[in-house]
Design an enzyme around this catalytic site. Structure first.
Site, PDB file in Angstrom:
ATOM      1  N   CYS A 101      86.683  23.031 -71.749  1.00 61.53           N
ATOM      2  CA  CYS A 101      86.784  24.023 -72.814  1.00 61.53           C
ATOM      3  C   CYS A 101      86.505  23.386 -74.176  1.00 61.53           C
ATOM      4  O   CYS A 101      86.767  22.204 -74.387  1.00 61.53           O
ATOM      5  CB  CYS A 101      88.147  24.714 -72.788  1.00 61.53           C
ATOM      6  SG  CYS A 101      89.398  24.073 -73.860  1.00 61.53           S
ATOM      7  N   HIS A 159      97.729  20.490 -60.124  1.00 54.59           N
ATOM      8  CA  HIS A 159      97.839  21.204 -61.397  1.00 54.59           C
ATOM      9  C   HIS A 159      97.613  22.695 -61.167  1.00 54.59           C
ATOM     10  O   HIS A 159      96.749  23.096 -60.388  1.00 54.59           O
ATOM     11  CB  HIS A 159      96.797  20.663 -62.380  1.00 54.59           C
ATOM     12  CG  HIS A 159      96.938  21.169 -63.777  1.00 54.59           C
ATOM     13  ND1 HIS A 159      96.485  22.416 -64.162  1.00 54.59           N
ATOM     14  CD2 HIS A 159      97.477  20.615 -64.893  1.00 54.59           C
ATOM     15  CE1 HIS A 159      96.732  22.599 -65.448  1.00 54.59           C
ATOM     16  NE2 HIS A 159      97.339  21.518 -65.914  1.00 54.59           N
ATOM     17  N   GLU A 191      96.179  25.053 -62.775  1.00 55.30           N
ATOM     18  CA  GLU A 191      94.828  25.574 -62.965  1.00 55.30           C
ATOM     19  C   GLU A 191      93.935  25.230 -61.787  1.00 55.30           C
ATOM     20  O   GLU A 191      93.172  26.069 -61.285  1.00 55.30           O
ATOM     21  CB  GLU A 191      94.213  25.015 -64.254  1.00 55.30           C
ATOM     22  CG  GLU A 191      92.793  25.516 -64.503  1.00 55.30           C
ATOM     23  CD  GLU A 191      92.073  24.768 -65.609  1.00 55.30           C
ATOM     24  OE1 GLU A 191      90.856  24.525 -65.437  1.00 55.30           O
ATOM     25  OE2 GLU A 191      92.711  24.435 -66.625  1.00 55.30           O
ATOM     26  N   SER A 220      98.238  23.402 -76.407  1.00 53.97           N
ATOM     27  CA  SER A 220      99.342  24.326 -76.119  1.00 53.97           C
ATOM     28  C   SER A 220     100.562  24.032 -76.986  1.00 53.97           C
ATOM     29  O   SER A 220     101.677  24.456 -76.674  1.00 53.97           O
ATOM     30  CB  SER A 220      99.720  24.243 -74.631  1.00 53.97           C
ATOM     31  OG  SER A 220      99.956  22.911 -74.241  1.00 53.97           O
ATOM     32  N   HIS A 233     101.892  24.849 -70.867  1.00 55.03           N
ATOM     33  CA  HIS A 233     102.702  23.644 -70.756  1.00 55.03           C
ATOM     34  C   HIS A 233     103.282  23.280 -72.122  1.00 55.03           C
ATOM     35  O   HIS A 233     102.873  22.309 -72.762  1.00 55.03           O
ATOM     36  CB  HIS A 233     101.868  22.496 -70.200  1.00 55.03           C
ATOM     37  CG  HIS A 233     101.658  22.593 -68.717  1.00 55.03           C
ATOM     38  ND1 HIS A 233     100.571  22.072 -68.072  1.00 55.03           N
ATOM     39  CD2 HIS A 233     102.412  23.174 -67.756  1.00 55.03           C
ATOM     40  CE1 HIS A 233     100.661  22.325 -66.770  1.00 55.03           C
ATOM     41  NE2 HIS A 233     101.765  22.993 -66.559  1.00 55.03           N
ATOM     42  N   CYS A 269      95.010  26.442 -79.320  1.00 53.77           N
ATOM     43  CA  CYS A 269      93.652  26.944 -79.219  1.00 53.77           C
ATOM     44  C   CYS A 269      93.704  28.464 -79.098  1.00 53.77           C
ATOM     45  O   CYS A 269      94.771  29.049 -78.878  1.00 53.77           O
ATOM     46  CB  CYS A 269      92.944  26.349 -77.998  1.00 53.77           C
ATOM     47  SG  CYS A 269      93.656  26.868 -76.418  1.00 53.77           S
ATOM     48  N   SER A 311     101.490  18.685 -69.828  1.00 56.65           N
ATOM     49  CA  SER A 311     100.242  19.238 -70.358  1.00 56.65           C
ATOM     50  C   SER A 311      99.111  18.243 -70.140  1.00 56.65           C
ATOM     51  O   SER A 311      99.112  17.146 -70.715  1.00 56.65           O
ATOM     52  CB  SER A 311     100.383  19.540 -71.852  1.00 56.65           C
ATOM     53  OG  SER A 311      99.119  19.772 -72.439  1.00 56.65           O
ATOM     54  N   SER A 312      98.141  18.615 -69.324  1.00 53.38           N
ATOM     55  CA  SER A 312      97.022  17.723 -69.013  1.00 53.38           C
ATOM     56  C   SER A 312      96.197  17.406 -70.252  1.00 53.38           C
ATOM     57  O   SER A 312      95.841  16.250 -70.496  1.00 53.38           O
ATOM     58  CB  SER A 312      96.143  18.367 -67.942  1.00 53.38           C
ATOM     59  OG  SER A 312      95.024  17.563 -67.663  1.00 53.38           O
ATOM     60  N   ASN A 313      95.878  18.432 -71.060  1.00 48.56           N
ATOM     61  CA  ASN A 313      95.030  18.175 -72.222  1.00 48.56           C
ATOM     62  C   ASN A 313      95.722  17.259 -73.227  1.00 48.56           C
ATOM     63  O   ASN A 313      95.081  16.435 -73.875  1.00 48.56           O
ATOM     64  CB  ASN A 313      94.580  19.498 -72.868  1.00 48.56           C
ATOM     65  CG  ASN A 313      95.629  20.125 -73.751  1.00 48.56           C
ATOM     66  OD1 ASN A 313      95.763  19.786 -74.922  1.00 48.56           O
ATOM     67  ND2 ASN A 313      96.401  21.054 -73.203  1.00 48.56           N
TER      68      ASN A 313
END
Length: 492
Positions: free
Chosen positions: A371, A268, A270, A467, A176, A146, A404-406
């Site tokens: 996001c 996390h 963030e 990411s 991540h 992104c 990586s959470s997303n």
């Protein structure tokens, strides 16, 4: 007709100018009452002109002077919010957020070489499909890097080049993604380690005067920013703007006297940063935990049991009996948006039940802080899953960091729909012996048989987290092409 000299004092040049302006522009179109209203607007506007003030009696002036002095004293005593303090830190000459133009072109070339993919570019121009070595691949319409991640990497790379003679540190993984963080290690960036005596803290003793500190895409905590602000170090802030948006949201909660409910994972990076900008908060990771909060709002419950469950996810001194009556919802930017919406509806319902429908706005506020890139990638996977039968997909491959959470949430979509799917972090997870090492939804790393029928053509879907560079997708697909090619060649 009206005499301007009669209705506007001679000294009030600002008001007179505005009235003349209105008169000239709207002449012959104003009724008398409308014109009088315009004069009142002008009178109000004059209050914003520091050189103009209305004529007052001595008593009124004295009263206003007393009131202003009192308000000034209160303002001086008022402690700046953490947001105010952060904005002050960002104005320092040693705080960088815009990168370094003199090295930008070189960095762009490096990133192009490291992260771009000819195969992925080919797929984007071929209706997101490619066929090779008996493998047909459908690429999700939205995937991969992104803007925020690309910006973060570029800023970090530029910092290393801009400060070639300084020691450069980073407070955490930049993003991540293993390849990106490996690259930073190779560039001699020092990753700040956790304190051995207290794993919940970091060891900043390695950061010396004159060093450079990079803040990662997830952001850094208020306490870390405050520490660096007091040190003689250069700070390069690569925080994603969407994360900053969340911080602004919890600041609004704070000013409204609300408890922040954060949909996220309390450990996390963030969320850790976001919580440092909160006052009163509780973190819920999913709908189940949100239901526990909603039940406590409407029915009460065992206070000690509630606090024991959420012991790592609440602010110091949190009291569920007094701090759940006025709420503000925000979320970790990479969470599953549909779940965040469901949590919001659940909390609104609880507030309505507790205080009545007419009181909801006074007890609950909500801002969308997921996001855009996260949502777009989730939507693209949903589309692929919905068409999986029509496309004849054997499985969906999700490429991205295991922490990586997303990316993890992208896996949840096909898993919940019963579509065979795997989350890998590197191409090496696909073995030459037809095995795949992948992360499950529960976070377990397992190895199992990969292609179920090596003799038939393979049809697969692929996506990647925000990411994940395109090069990582190409490397993973190349492993599958090679695996099938070797098998088919052995048959011949």
């Amino acid at each position: 007709a009206y005499c301007f000299r009669c209705v506007v004092p001679r000294s009030n040049s600002f008001g007179l100018a505005i009235v003349l302006f209105f008169h000239n522009i709207f002449r012959m179109k104003f009724t008398s009452s409308a014109f009088i209203s315009a004069l009142f607007l002008v009178s109000g506007a004059a209050a914003f002109n520091p050189s103009v003030g209305p004529v007052r009696s001595h008593a009124a002036a004295s009263s206003a002077l007393f009131s202003t002095a009192e308000e000034t004293a209160v303002t001086e005593e008022k402690k700046p919010s953490k947001k105010d303090d952060r904005l002050r830190m960002m104005k320092s000459e040693q705080f960088y957020r815009r990168g370094f133009k003199e090295v930008r072109e070189d960095v762009e070339d490096v990133m192009e070489d490291q992260f771009k993919s000819k195969l992925v570019d080919e797929m984007k121009t071929s209706n997101y499909v490619v066929e090779r070595e008996g493998v047909k691949v459908h690429l999700a319409k939205d995937f991969g890097f992104c803007w925020g991640v690309e910006r973060s990497i570029a800023l970090a790379y530029e910092a290393v080049k801009h400060f070639p003679d300084k020691t450069v540190h980073i407070t955490n993984e930049l993003i991540h993604n293993p390849e990106v963080n490996d690259n930073l290690h190779e560039m001699s960036v020092q990753f700040i380690e956790k304190d051995e005596a207290d794993p919940t803290k970091k060891d900043f003793s390695t950061v010396s005067d004159g060093d450079v500190v990079i803040l990662p895409a997830f952001g850094a905590s208020y306490e870390e920013m405050d520490l660096f602000d007091k040190k003689n170090v250069d700070v390069v802030d690569t925080t994603c703007p969407w994360v900053s948006k969340v911080w602004n949201t919890v600041d609004k909660h704070q000013k409204a006297g609300s408890t922040s409910i954060i949909h996220g994972k309390y450990a996390h990076e963030e969320t850790v940063a976001t919580l440092s900008f909160c006052e009163d908060y509780i973190v819920v990771k999913d709908l189940k935990e949100a239901q526990m909060v909603a039940d406590y709002i409407t029915k009460g419950g065992d206070r000690d049991e509630f606090l024991a469950y959420f012991k790592n996810a609440v602010s110091e001194g949190f009291d569920p009996d007094t701090m759940l009556s006025k709420l503000g919802l925000a979320n970790q930017t990479t969470m599953y948006k549909k779940e965040t919406r469901a949590i919001g509806q659940l909390l609104q319902k609880a507030i309505m039940e507790k205080f009545g429908p007419q009181e909801v706005n006074g007890h609950y506020m909500e801002f969308d802080t997921i996001c855009d890139a996260t949502q777009e990638r989730q939507d693209a996977v949903h589309e692929m899953v919905e068409n999986s039968s029509e496309l004849g997909l054997d499985f969906i491959l999700v490429v991205g960091g295991w922490d990586s959470s997303n990316t993890a949430h992208l896996l949840e979509i096909p898993q919940h729909a019963g579509v065979r799917s795997f989350h890998i972090n590197r191409a090496e997870c696909i073995g030459a012996d037809n095995t795949i090492t992948h992360r499950t939804m529960d976070g377990e790393i397992v190895t199992e048989k990969f292609l179920e029928d090596m003799d038939k053509d393979v049809v697969m879907g692929v996506t990647s987290g925000a990411s994940t560079p395109d090069a990582a997708v190409q490397d993973s697909l190349s492993q599958i092409f090679l695996l099938k090619k070797v098998h088919d060649g052995a048959k011949e």
